[in-house]
Motif scaffolding. Structure first.
Motif, short mmCIF file in Angstrom:
data_model
loop_
_atom_site.label_atom_id
_atom_site.label_comp_id
_atom_site.label_asym_id
_atom_site.label_seq_id
_atom_site.Cartn_x
_atom_site.Cartn_y
_atom_site.Cartn_z
N GLY A 444 0.81 -1.21 0.00
CA GLY A 444 0.00 0.00 0.00
C GLY A 444 0.84 1.25 0.00
N ALA A 445 0.13 2.38 0.06
CA ALA A 445 0.79 3.68 -0.09
C ALA A 445 1.69 4.03 1.09
N TRP A 446 1.47 3.39 2.25
CA TRP A 446 2.26 3.75 3.43
C TRP A 446 3.75 3.55 3.20
N GLN A 447 4.10 2.53 2.41
CA GLN A 447 5.51 2.26 2.16
C GLN A 447 6.14 3.36 1.31
N ARG A 448 5.35 3.93 0.36
CA ARG A 448 5.86 5.03 -0.45
C ARG A 448 6.13 6.25 0.42
N VAL A 449 5.28 6.43 1.45
CA VAL A 449 5.47 7.54 2.38
C VAL A 449 6.79 7.38 3.14
N LEU A 450 7.04 6.19 3.66
CA LEU A 450 8.27 5.94 4.40
C LEU A 450 9.50 6.05 3.50
N ASP A 451 9.40 5.56 2.25
CA ASP A 451 10.53 5.63 1.32
C ASP A 451 10.88 7.09 1.02
N ALA A 452 9.86 7.92 0.86
CA ALA A 452 10.11 9.34 0.58
C ALA A 452 10.80 10.01 1.77
N ASP A 453 10.34 9.71 2.96
CA ASP A 453 10.98 10.28 4.16
C ASP A 453 12.44 9.85 4.25
N ALA A 454 12.68 8.58 3.94
CA ALA A 454 14.05 8.06 4.06
C ALA A 454 14.97 8.66 2.99
N GLU A 455 14.44 8.89 1.78
CA GLU A 455 15.29 9.35 0.67
C GLU A 455 15.48 10.86 0.67
N TYR A 456 14.42 11.60 1.01
CA TYR A 456 14.47 13.06 0.88
C TYR A 456 14.44 13.81 2.21
N GLY A 457 14.33 13.07 3.33
CA GLY A 457 14.31 13.73 4.64
C GLY A 457 13.01 14.45 4.93
N THR A 458 11.96 14.14 4.22
CA THR A 458 10.66 14.76 4.49
C THR A 458 10.07 14.17 5.77
N GLU A 459 8.99 14.74 6.23
CA GLU A 459 8.32 14.23 7.43
C GLU A 459 6.86 13.93 7.13
N TYR A 460 6.67 13.25 6.01
CA TYR A 460 5.31 12.94 5.58
C TYR A 460 4.59 11.98 6.55
N ALA A 461 5.30 10.98 7.05
CA ALA A 461 4.66 9.99 7.94
C ALA A 461 4.18 10.65 9.23
N ARG A 462 5.05 11.49 9.82
CA ARG A 462 4.65 12.18 11.05
C ARG A 462 3.48 13.12 10.80
N THR A 463 3.53 13.79 9.68
CA THR A 463 2.47 14.74 9.35
C THR A 463 1.13 14.02 9.17
N LEU A 464 1.14 12.93 8.41
CA LEU A 464 -0.09 12.17 8.18
C LEU A 464 -0.64 11.60 9.49
#
Length: 526
Positions: A444-464
């Motif tokens: 599911g999409a949750w893994q794409r969220v974690l991959d983005a955080d890991a690659e670009y340093g974003t905080e999408y998972a915490r925000t969601l």
């Protein structure tokens, strides 16, 4: 007397040691004794007996089954698996089997011990009452038998013998009224090697003649005779003789209790595993509705000798359950102490919601008391979990699963909990277990969220997670994240644009939140 039934035997001994092949009369048929077949002696008339077919091949036991039926016996035990089931069914005799390599003397000892223990449960106290009557008649004074805790086990009922208020209150509550003076008299009795005469405690009381009951120096109890001044001249000698008999009866009672405790523990073990016949177990325990309580040492505490400490915890749980419920079952399994607690019916039972609320409160208080006592005593934190109230006939394994799940969620801040108190967390825990086992549920999409955080340093998972947790309120989520609301809105927009996640879709939001909650968070259920 508590009569042993065929169902009791099967449940106590258990498969594969003893297997029931047919019982047309039902498993409630009484079993009074266990007999060894002797081909050189006539078969006795023995209603309720269980006959061990010694020296008879299972396939050739048909005539013996017919003879057992004529003798009124409950059943026949053969060695092997090809016994005469049809003949047994036709003649109303139970047919049981044991393994080919099982020695007959071992089978006889095993079954006879189970029958004797089951029958002795109701016999011990009856014999003590008879002894109290005999001593009262011989000495001329009302008599009571007490245990070391001054609980009254038996008392005489000889007409016309005077008693005082202490005697009346003791019998009504089955407990001697406590006082400093009374405790001093008890100390004197147990310190004396022979019967002692004691003065009245108050002007309204009567004197006593009392003697301790011992076995090898161990105190088992005491016998007290009300002394009206008209006791028989040989009252002390009579009491001393009665003490010897009481010691035998109390030892017999203790042995029966220990065997019953062992049998109940084995029964609970198989109930928890789903291996016992639940209907027979419910009948044996005498409970319709129950709750499983689970107690465990804090795994993070690093106990040096966890096995021995767990056994001490078992003793403590057993003692507390015995004090509150009398009849109970406790067992240690894989480092967890399980106790079966009686409860009102889960729905529509006697007493209604009020009775169930009272039972819930008692169960919770028991768990809290054990945790409070065990911690200082064992020098390690203890956790206690309470499963749901279920039917003893079909729900014990489910209540155990509840208790096991609750145990995994307990910590220093929450050392005791019932499943209904933290049901949402338990549900998330179970969902996490299922999702980790099923690959398709982890996609599911949750893994794409974690991959983005890991690659670009974003905080999408915490925000969601913050946004979902605040009911999709941007301002509240921003405060929780310590960022400006516009920053939160920008991140949510980027999640949609960069990762292709439609946050306007309610189903998408639900699945994404669930996956992030149970699979991605550091404190997700383990």
């Amino acid at each position: 007397m508590d009569v042993c039934t065929l169902g009791d035997l099967i449940d106590v001994v258990g498969s594969p040691a003893l297997r029931l092949h047919t019982a047309s009369a039902g498993t409630g048929s009484p079993v009074t004794e266990v007999l060894l077949y002797d081909a050189h002696a006539p078969l006795p008339h023995a209603p309720g007996a269980l006959l061990l077919a010694v020296g008879v091949r299972a396939a050739e036991a048909g005539p013996l089954v017919r003879a057992a039926a004529e003798a009124g016996m409950t059943g026949v035990v053969v060695r092997g698996t090809d016994g005469p089931a049809a003949e047994a069914e036709a003649h109303g005799v139970a047919l049981l089997t044991v393994g080919e390599d099982t020695a007959w003397h071992h089978v006889h000892l095993m079954l006879a011990a189970a029958v004797d223990a089951r029958s002795a449960q109701g016999a011990g106290l009856g014999d003590l009452f008879a002894l109290a009557d005999a001593i009262a008649a011989a000495t001329g004074g009302a008599t009571a038998v007490e245990d070391p805790r001054q609980r009254i086990l038996a008392y005489s009922t000889v007409p016309g013998q005077p008693v005082d208020e202490d005697r009346r209150q003791g019998i009504l509550g089955l407990q001697v009224p406590g006082s400093v003076d009374n405790s001093e008299q008890v100390r004197q009795v147990f310190a004396a090697p022979a019967p002692v005469r004691l003065p009245p405690l108050t002007a309204a009381d009567l004197p006593r003649l009392a003697c301790a009951v011992r076995a090898g120096g161990e105190p088992l109890g005491s016998i007290w005779v009300v002394d009206t001044g008209t006791l028989a001249p040989d009252a002390e000698q009579t009491l001393a003789q009665g003490v010897s008999t009481a010691a035998l009866l109390l030892l017999r009672r203790r042995a029966a209790q220990e065997l019953t405790r062992h049998q109940n523990a084995d029964l609970l073990r198989r109930l928890l595993d789903g291996a016992a016949d639940a209907a027979t177990a419910a009948h044996r325990l005498g409970w319709n509705a129950v709750r499983v309580a689970a107690f465990a040492l804090d795994s993070a505490a690093g106990v040096p000798d966890a096995e021995r400490t767990s056994l001490r915890l078992l003793d403590l749980v057993r003692l507390q359950c015995d004090a509150r419920y009398g009849r109970h079952a406790c067992v240690l399994l894989d480092g967890v102490v399980y106790a079966l607690l009686p409860a009102p019916e889960a729905s529509g039972g006697a007493g209604g919601p009020e009775a169930r609320t009272t039972a819930d409160r008692r169960h919770r208080q028991l768990a809290e008391d054990i945790v409070g006592r065990a911690g200082p005593s064992l020098r390690v934190p203890v956790r206690a979990a309470l499963g749901a109230v279920v039917s003893c006939r079909d729900g014990v394994t489910a209540s155990r699963a509840d208790a096991d799940a609750v145990l995994r969620l307990l910590d220093d801040a929450l050392p005791v909990a019932a499943v209904d108190e933290i049901r949402p967390r338990v549900t998330l825990l179970r969902l996490a277990d299922v999702m980790r086992e099923r690959g398709e549920l982890r996609a599911g999409a949750w893994q794409r969220v974690l991959d983005a955080d890991a690659e670009y340093g974003t905080e999408y998972a915490r925000t969601l997670t913050a946004w979902f947790g605040t009911g999709c309120d941007v301002a509240s989520a921003a405060r929780q994240l310590s960022v400006h609301p516009n920053t939160c809105r920008y991140r949510l927009k980027q999640i949609g644009a960069q990762l292709g996640i439609d946050l306007d879709d309610a189903d998408e939001r639900l699945v994404l939140w669930l996956q992030l909650r149970v699979l991605a968070e550091p404190d997700a259920p383990a």
